[in-house]
Motif scaffolding. Structure first.
Motif, short mmCIF file in Angstrom:
data_model
loop_
_atom_site.label_atom_id
_atom_site.label_comp_id
_atom_site.label_asym_id
_atom_site.label_seq_id
_atom_site.Cartn_x
_atom_site.Cartn_y
_atom_site.Cartn_z
N LYS A 29 0.84 -1.18 0.00
CA LYS A 29 0.00 0.00 0.00
C LYS A 29 0.88 1.24 0.00
O LYS A 29 1.99 1.23 0.55
CB LYS A 29 -0.91 0.00 1.23
N LYS A 30 0.39 2.31 -0.63
CA LYS A 30 1.19 3.52 -0.81
C LYS A 30 1.70 4.07 0.52
O LYS A 30 2.88 4.43 0.65
CB LYS A 30 0.36 4.58 -1.53
N GLU A 31 0.83 4.11 1.54
CA GLU A 31 1.25 4.69 2.82
C GLU A 31 2.34 3.85 3.50
O GLU A 31 3.24 4.40 4.16
CB GLU A 31 0.05 4.85 3.76
N ASN A 32 2.29 2.53 3.33
CA ASN A 32 3.31 1.67 3.94
C ASN A 32 4.65 1.85 3.25
O ASN A 32 5.71 1.86 3.91
CB ASN A 32 2.88 0.20 3.87
N LEU A 33 4.61 1.99 1.93
CA LEU A 33 5.86 2.16 1.19
C LEU A 33 6.52 3.49 1.53
O LEU A 33 7.74 3.56 1.72
CB LEU A 33 5.58 2.07 -0.31
N HIS A 34 5.72 4.53 1.62
CA HIS A 34 6.30 5.84 1.91
C HIS A 34 6.79 5.93 3.36
O HIS A 34 7.68 6.72 3.67
CB HIS A 34 5.32 6.95 1.57
N LYS A 35 6.24 5.09 4.23
CA LYS A 35 6.76 5.01 5.59
C LYS A 35 8.19 4.46 5.57
O LYS A 35 9.06 4.93 6.32
CB LYS A 35 5.86 4.10 6.44
N ILE A 36 8.45 3.51 4.70
CA ILE A 36 9.81 2.98 4.55
C ILE A 36 10.76 4.06 4.05
O ILE A 36 11.86 4.24 4.56
CB ILE A 36 9.82 1.77 3.61
N VAL A 37 10.31 4.81 3.03
CA VAL A 37 11.14 5.90 2.50
C VAL A 37 11.43 6.93 3.59
O VAL A 37 12.58 7.38 3.76
CB VAL A 37 10.45 6.57 1.29
N GLU A 38 10.41 7.32 4.34
CA GLU A 38 10.60 8.28 5.43
C GLU A 38 11.56 7.75 6.49
O GLU A 38 12.41 8.50 7.01
CB GLU A 38 9.25 8.59 6.08
N THR A 39 11.46 6.47 6.78
CA THR A 39 12.34 5.87 7.79
C THR A 39 13.79 5.89 7.33
O THR A 39 14.70 6.21 8.11
CB THR A 39 11.90 4.42 8.09
N ILE A 40 14.01 5.56 6.07
CA ILE A 40 15.38 5.57 5.53
C ILE A 40 15.96 6.98 5.60
O ILE A 40 17.11 7.17 6.00
CB ILE A 40 15.41 5.03 4.09
N ASN A 41 15.17 7.98 5.25
CA ASN A 41 15.64 9.37 5.33
C ASN A 41 15.90 9.78 6.78
O ASN A 41 16.86 10.51 7.06
CB ASN A 41 14.62 10.31 4.70
N SER A 42 15.08 9.31 7.70
CA SER A 42 15.26 9.67 9.11
C SER A 42 16.56 9.10 9.67
O SER A 42 17.08 9.61 10.67
CB SER A 42 14.07 9.16 9.94
N LEU A 43 17.08 8.07 9.03
CA LEU A 43 18.34 7.46 9.47
C LEU A 43 19.55 8.23 8.96
O LEU A 43 20.69 7.91 9.31
CB LEU A 43 18.41 6.01 9.00
N GLY A 44 19.32 9.23 8.12
CA GLY A 44 20.41 10.05 7.60
C GLY A 44 20.80 9.75 6.18
O GLY A 44 21.70 10.39 5.62
N TYR A 45 20.15 8.76 5.56
CA TYR A 45 20.42 8.46 4.15
C TYR A 45 19.56 9.34 3.25
O TYR A 45 18.59 9.96 3.71
CB TYR A 45 20.09 6.98 3.85
N LYS A 46 19.90 9.40 1.97
CA LYS A 46 19.08 10.10 0.99
C LYS A 46 18.26 9.07 0.24
O LYS A 46 18.82 8.18 -0.42
CB LYS A 46 19.96 10.89 0.02
N CYS A 47 16.95 9.18 0.33
CA CYS A 47 16.09 8.17 -0.26
C CYS A 47 14.87 8.81 -0.90
O CYS A 47 14.30 9.77 -0.36
CB CYS A 47 15.66 7.16 0.81
N GLU A 48 14.47 8.27 -2.07
CA GLU A 48 13.27 8.73 -2.76
C GLU A 48 12.52 7.53 -3.31
O GLU A 48 13.11 6.47 -3.57
CB GLU A 48 13.64 9.65 -3.94
#
Length: 338
Positions: A29-48
């Protein structure tokens, strides 16, 4: 530091397996996938978020070049029989820098019958007797006669329990014929597998052959029951969240847990998997039976992965970070955040 691009097609792009308003199919689901993207960015990586199969096809057609980019493949593909091979095939045409198995390994793992045939070569695990039923094949009757009932019937190339319902548990040839007739024209290849009574375990592996950061078994039951005599995990019970979970220590000795972990690692290696996988087993009276392997398991706080985090008392972000670390180490990416 590379940029991480998440490849995945959204669930709302595809037909609903159930004929109601609640989307259920083999995709994020779209919201679950974007939660992963947000989590990766919160760890300090650059993710889109990158896109899905259609976007990869366009990139291949345009001969798009990518520099300092790592693709994270969380994609089940489109709707074709061998859909889980689509994304790695396209990524191989664009770059070497992507997560998960190559196209060959992805297709092999997605073929339940083929994967079981390979895993049979290992001494550490058993595989239930099984056959591949193909509609209109004159050899079907003889092959079925070699199986002992009860049998579980399911599509050979689907995930998320798609094509599995209560009629999948077949106690006799009449039950089996009913299942086959019911799904004629929907699934071309049906796996018929002797049903193993026992405990159900799924094992999450993050890492690669030289190092597994996470190797965590998780027991799965149904409505509080863990020893399964005829119960199956069909699509309806998954959607209704009727499954229950517990740590393996609640059901097995330390010795048997270690055997389960070792079997998972050996299967990961023999199927040539990479970075992340979930491997399903049944356990009965000291014997471990391989059921199937998933190269793109659902990752979310409310999925099986979230249950792994719960029993390990780890944050979901640390689970995601372990995946990034495994990918970086395999690709020889030096990243201070790891």
């Amino acid at each position: 530091m590379p940029k991480y691009l998440v490849v995945c097609d959204y669930a709302d792009k595809f037909p609903n397996y159930f004929k109601d308003e609640n989307i259920y199919n083999d995709h994020y689901k779209k919201e679950n996938l974007h939660k992963i993207v947000e989590t990766i960015n919160s760890l300090g990586y650059k993710c889109e978020y990158y896109g899905g199969v259609d976007d990869l096809i366009k990139a291949v057609h345009d001969k798009t070049a990518y520099d300092k980019v790592v693709f994270l493949n969380f994609n089940d593909g489109l709707t074709q029989l061998h859909k889980r091979g689509q994304t790695p095939i396209l990524l191989e045409m664009l770059t070497d820098s992507f997560s998960g198995p190559d196209a060959f390994a992805a297709l092999l793992a997605d073929d339940k019958y083929g994967a079981g045939s390979v895993v049979k070569t290992l001494d550490c695990v058993k595989v239930p007797n099984h056959i591949l039923y193909k509609y209109n094949d004159p050899c079907n009757s003889h092959a079925i006669s070699q199986l002992a009932f009860p049998v579980i019937a399911k599509p050979n190339n689907e995930g998320s329990s798609i094509g599995i319902d209560q009629s999948s548990f077949c106690e006799n040839i009449d039950d089996l014929q009913n299942y086959i007739n019911k799904h004629r024209g929907t699934f071309d290849n049906i796996l018929l597998e002797e049903y193993i009574q026992g405990f159900e375990f799924t094992v999450f592996l993050i890492g690669n052959n030289e190092e597994f950061i996470i190797n965590q078994p998780l027991a799965i039951g149904l409505q509080g029951k863990y020893w399964l005599e005829k119960e199956i995990f069909d699509a309806q019970c998954k959607r209704a969240k009727a499954r229950c979970y517990c740590a393996p220590e609640m059901l097995l000795s330390t010795c048997d847990i270690n055997k389960l972990k070792n079997a998972a690692e050996q299967i990961f290696k023999v199927l040539r998997l990479r970075d992340l996988a979930r491997i399903d087993f049944r356990y009965r009276n000291g014997d471990i039976y391989f059921i199937e392997a998933n190269t793109v398991p659902a990752i979310g706080e409310h999925s099986d992965a979230g249950q792994v985090c719960k029993i390990r008392e780890m944050e979901f972000a640390d689970f995601i970070k372990a995946i990034i670390h495994a990918v970086n180490k395999r690709l020889h990416i030096n990243n201070a955040l790891d």
